[in-house]
Write a protein that holds these residues in place. Structure first.
Motif, PDB file in Angstrom:
ATOM      1  N   ASN A  28       0.801  -1.218   0.000  1.00 47.12           N
ATOM      2  CA  ASN A  28       0.000   0.000   0.000  1.00 47.12           C
ATOM      3  C   ASN A  28       0.833   1.267   0.000  1.00 47.12           C
ATOM      4  N   LYS A  29       2.108   1.172   0.299  1.00 51.95           N
ATOM      5  CA  LYS A  29       2.947   2.357   0.385  1.00 51.95           C
ATOM      6  C   LYS A  29       3.736   2.533  -0.895  1.00 51.95           C
ATOM      7  N   THR A  30       3.838   3.760  -1.322  1.00 55.24           N
ATOM      8  CA  THR A  30       4.715   4.094  -2.433  1.00 55.24           C
ATOM      9  C   THR A  30       5.827   4.966  -1.892  1.00 55.24           C
ATOM     10  N   THR A  31       6.885   5.132  -2.648  1.00 56.13           N
ATOM     11  CA  THR A  31       8.020   5.896  -2.147  1.00 56.13           C
ATOM     12  C   THR A  31       7.699   7.372  -1.977  1.00 56.13           C
ATOM     13  N   LEU A  44      -9.103  -9.535   1.877  1.00 59.58           N
ATOM     14  CA  LEU A  44     -10.304 -10.266   2.295  1.00 59.58           C
ATOM     15  C   LEU A  44     -10.450 -11.646   1.632  1.00 59.58           C
ATOM     16  N   HIS A  45      -9.410 -12.136   1.016  1.00 60.77           N
ATOM     17  CA  HIS A  45      -9.481 -13.399   0.279  1.00 60.77           C
ATOM     18  C   HIS A  45      -9.886 -14.578   1.153  1.00 60.77           C
ATOM     19  N   ALA A  50     -18.569 -11.484   7.890  1.00 57.12           N
ATOM     20  CA  ALA A  50     -18.613 -10.515   8.990  1.00 57.12           C
ATOM     21  C   ALA A  50     -17.486  -9.492   8.851  1.00 57.12           C
ATOM     22  N   GLU A  51     -16.295  -9.946   8.450  1.00 59.05           N
ATOM     23  CA  GLU A  51     -15.183  -9.026   8.234  1.00 59.05           C
ATOM     24  C   GLU A  51     -15.414  -8.189   6.976  1.00 59.05           C
ATOM     25  N   TRP A  52     -15.967  -8.816   5.942  1.00 61.10           N
ATOM     26  CA  TRP A  52     -16.294  -8.103   4.702  1.00 61.10           C
ATOM     27  C   TRP A  52     -17.194  -6.905   4.990  1.00 61.10           C
ATOM     28  N   THR A  56     -13.316  -1.638   4.340  1.00 59.27           N
ATOM     29  CA  THR A  56     -13.453  -0.451   3.502  1.00 59.27           C
ATOM     30  C   THR A  56     -13.858  -0.854   2.088  1.00 59.27           C
ATOM     31  N   ASP A  57     -14.471   0.080   1.389  1.00 59.82           N
ATOM     32  CA  ASP A  57     -14.830  -0.177  -0.008  1.00 59.82           C
ATOM     33  C   ASP A  57     -13.594  -0.452  -0.851  1.00 59.82           C
ATOM     34  N   LYS A  58     -12.496   0.220  -0.552  1.00 59.49           N
ATOM     35  CA  LYS A  58     -11.265   0.007  -1.305  1.00 59.49           C
ATOM     36  C   LYS A  58     -10.744  -1.419  -1.111  1.00 59.49           C
ATOM     37  N   ASN A  59     -10.773  -1.911   0.117  1.00 57.56           N
ATOM     38  CA  ASN A  59     -10.321  -3.272   0.398  1.00 57.56           C
ATOM     39  C   ASN A  59     -11.215  -4.276  -0.331  1.00 57.56           C
ATOM     40  N   LYS A  60     -12.523  -4.037  -0.290  1.00 58.39           N
ATOM     41  CA  LYS A  60     -13.459  -4.911  -0.993  1.00 58.39           C
ATOM     42  C   LYS A  60     -13.186  -4.911  -2.492  1.00 58.39           C
ATOM     43  N   LEU A  61     -13.005  -3.717  -3.066  1.00 62.37           N
ATOM     44  CA  LEU A  61     -12.796  -3.612  -4.505  1.00 62.37           C
ATOM     45  C   LEU A  61     -11.505  -4.290  -4.934  1.00 62.37           C
TER      46      LEU A  61
END
Length: 119
Positions: A28-31, A44-45, A50-52, A56-61
């Motif tokens: 998730n980090k860039t320089t 979320l794989h 319940a965790e889903w 966040t929407d970003k994590n889901k997407l």
């Protein structure tokens, strides 16, 4: 037969994509900034619904992007994002207000949605 293959692919995905949270944070980090691409950082794989529901929407997407890339990695990133958005919406709608789905695996619901969406 196609249904079985889709379920097997999603099963393999759920066992192969579940990296550690340290790796996800590093991705998730860039320089130069903390901005990430839409497809980065999915965690979320191997999660339960319940965790889903609290993710966040970003994590889901980004997780849905991974699922859809396994189903068909020959499409453009624009098409992949549209398919990932459709899958995210399907999972959200399929589990909305249903506490009985909380212990289901995200990958199981994703496989059912992918089958329904005929990918």
């Amino acid at each position: 037969m196609k249904n079985l293959i889709t379920l097997l692919i999603i099963g393999l995905l759920s066992t192969s994509c579940g990296g550690s949270s340290d790796n996800s944070q590093a991705r998730n980090k860039t320089t130069n900034s903390t901005v990430t691409q839409w497809y980065e950082g999915g965690t979320l794989h191997k999660a339960k619904i319940a965790e889903w529901k609290t993710a966040t929407d970003k994590n889901k997407l980004s997780t849905c992007g991974d699922f859809m890339a396994i189903v068909d990695n020959s499409v453009s990133m624009d098409i992949l994002k549209i398919r990932a958005e459709d899958l995210k919406l399907c999972i959200d709608e399929a589990t909305k207000g249903l506490d009985s789905t909380n212990n289901e695996a995200v990958s199981t619901i994703a496989a059912l949605c992918i089958k329904q969406m005929e990918y």
